[in-house]
Design an enzyme around this catalytic site. Structure first.
Site, mmCIF file in Angstrom:
data_model
loop_
_atom_site.group_PDB
_atom_site.id
_atom_site.type_symbol
_atom_site.label_atom_id
_atom_site.label_comp_id
_atom_site.label_asym_id
_atom_site.label_seq_id
_atom_site.Cartn_x
_atom_site.Cartn_y
_atom_site.Cartn_z
ATOM 1 N N ASP A 57 34.220 -14.095 -108.913
ATOM 2 C CA ASP A 57 35.611 -13.774 -108.645
ATOM 3 C C ASP A 57 36.240 -13.467 -110.003
ATOM 4 O OD1 ASP A 57 38.348 -13.731 -108.201
ATOM 5 O OD2 ASP A 57 38.349 -15.464 -106.869
ATOM 6 N N VAL A 58 36.640 -12.227 -110.220
ATOM 7 C CA VAL A 58 37.115 -11.836 -111.555
ATOM 8 C C VAL A 58 38.443 -12.482 -111.917
ATOM 9 C CG1 VAL A 58 35.858 -9.654 -111.507
ATOM 10 C CG2 VAL A 58 38.242 -9.720 -110.715
ATOM 11 N N ASN A 84 34.572 -2.613 -111.124
ATOM 12 C CA ASN A 84 34.873 -1.960 -109.849
ATOM 13 C C ASN A 84 35.798 -2.798 -108.962
ATOM 14 O OD1 ASN A 84 34.242 -0.120 -107.418
ATOM 15 N ND2 ASN A 84 33.530 -2.121 -106.718
ATOM 16 N N TYR A 161 50.052 -0.973 -106.822
ATOM 17 C CA TYR A 161 48.747 -0.363 -107.063
ATOM 18 C C TYR A 161 48.804 0.649 -108.207
ATOM 19 C CZ TYR A 161 44.220 1.788 -106.143
ATOM 20 O OH TYR A 161 42.930 2.254 -106.259
ATOM 21 N N LYS A 165 46.920 0.371 -111.901
ATOM 22 C CA LYS A 165 45.914 1.331 -112.345
ATOM 23 C C LYS A 165 46.368 2.057 -113.616
ATOM 24 C CE LYS A 165 42.684 0.632 -109.317
ATOM 25 N NZ LYS A 165 41.379 0.061 -109.712
ATOM 26 N N THR A 196 37.299 3.357 -97.432
ATOM 27 C CA THR A 196 36.686 2.039 -97.601
ATOM 28 C C THR A 196 37.654 0.977 -97.097
ATOM 29 O OG1 THR A 196 37.618 1.685 -99.822
ATOM 30 C CG2 THR A 196 35.502 2.854 -99.689
#
Length: 242
Positions: A57-58, A84, A161, A165, A196
């Site tokens: 878990d990052v 990713n 989001y 990014k 996805t």
């Protein structure tokens, strides 16, 4: 590439799993990072080559540090890091409706997770013949595209989001500049519009690209040679403006 080692975060499904598949098929030993050990094991069993499941878990510094320590203990090297893992939490809200919590949760994975992972892996990446970091980003984080109000990118209105990014893109540039003397290549990449789980709640077109098609460019950047580019933002049609 037969002796090379790669780590792919968020790799038990979707684009991440296909990146892991492609790198394993190229002969790399691949650590498949997954928050759920069982799902990670199922994904790894479907992939070719040497794929090792890594509970990761990052957002957990302990798991990030443990992942780097395990890779060092087992292989003594890391040639490729693909950041990713990502989340999209504000499909239903425009900027006026997004709250600070959505931004915190988005940055926790999309930015802080990538930074924590890169920092933990730096000693190994610096020791590689050609260290490569690939940050999976999105045109939705391009300030150049967001600054054109009539563009489809600007009209998505995804505050959490897009801003996360955009921050990841800045992180990419800063690491690329800092790591040039060490021969570590750091690039951002857009996999394109792939249907996805990430965009399952999107009211916008989810895209017709398959995860395998979305993984093709990240795989290519992960396999760059020493003369490859660094500090660039790549998309399927070429360079994307920052």
């Amino acid at each position: 590439m037969s002796n090379s080692v790669a780590l792919v975060t968020g790799a038990n499904k979707g684009i991440g799993r296909e990146i892991a598949r492609g790198l394993a098929a190229a002969g790399l030993t691949v650590y498949l990072g997954a928050r759920d050990q069982e799902r990670g094991a199922r994904a790894a069993a479907e992939l070719p080559g040497e794929v090792r499941v890594l509970r990761l878990d990052v957002t957990s510094q302990a798991e990030v540090d443990g992942a780097a320590a395990r890779i060092e203990a087992e292989t003594g090297r890391l040639d490729v890091l693909v950041n990713n893992a990502g989340v999209a939490l504000d499909w239903a809200h425009g900027p006026a409706g997004a709250d600070a919590e959505a931004l915190r949760r988005s940055f926790e994975v999309n930015v802080f997770g990538a930074v924590a992972m890169t920092r933990a892996c730096l000693p190994l990446l610096r020791g590689a013949e050609v260290g490569r970091v690939v940050n999976v980003s999105s045109p939705l984080g391009s300030l150049g595209l967001l600054s054109t109000p009539e563009s489809p990118i600007a009209q998505r209105h995804l505050l959490a989001y897009s801003s996360s990014k955009a921050a990841l893109n800045a992180v990419t540039l800063l690491y690329a500049n800092a790591l040039r003397p060490d021969g570590v290549l750091v690039n951002a990449v857009s996999p394109g519009l792939v249907a996805t789980d990430l965009n399952a709640g999107s009211p916008f077109p989810r895209g017709e690209r398959t995860p395998a098609e979305g993984a093709a460019l990240p795989i290519r950047l992960a396999l760059l040679g020493a003369d490859g580019p660094t500090g660039q933002f790549w998309g399927e049609d070429g360079i994307i403006p920052w």
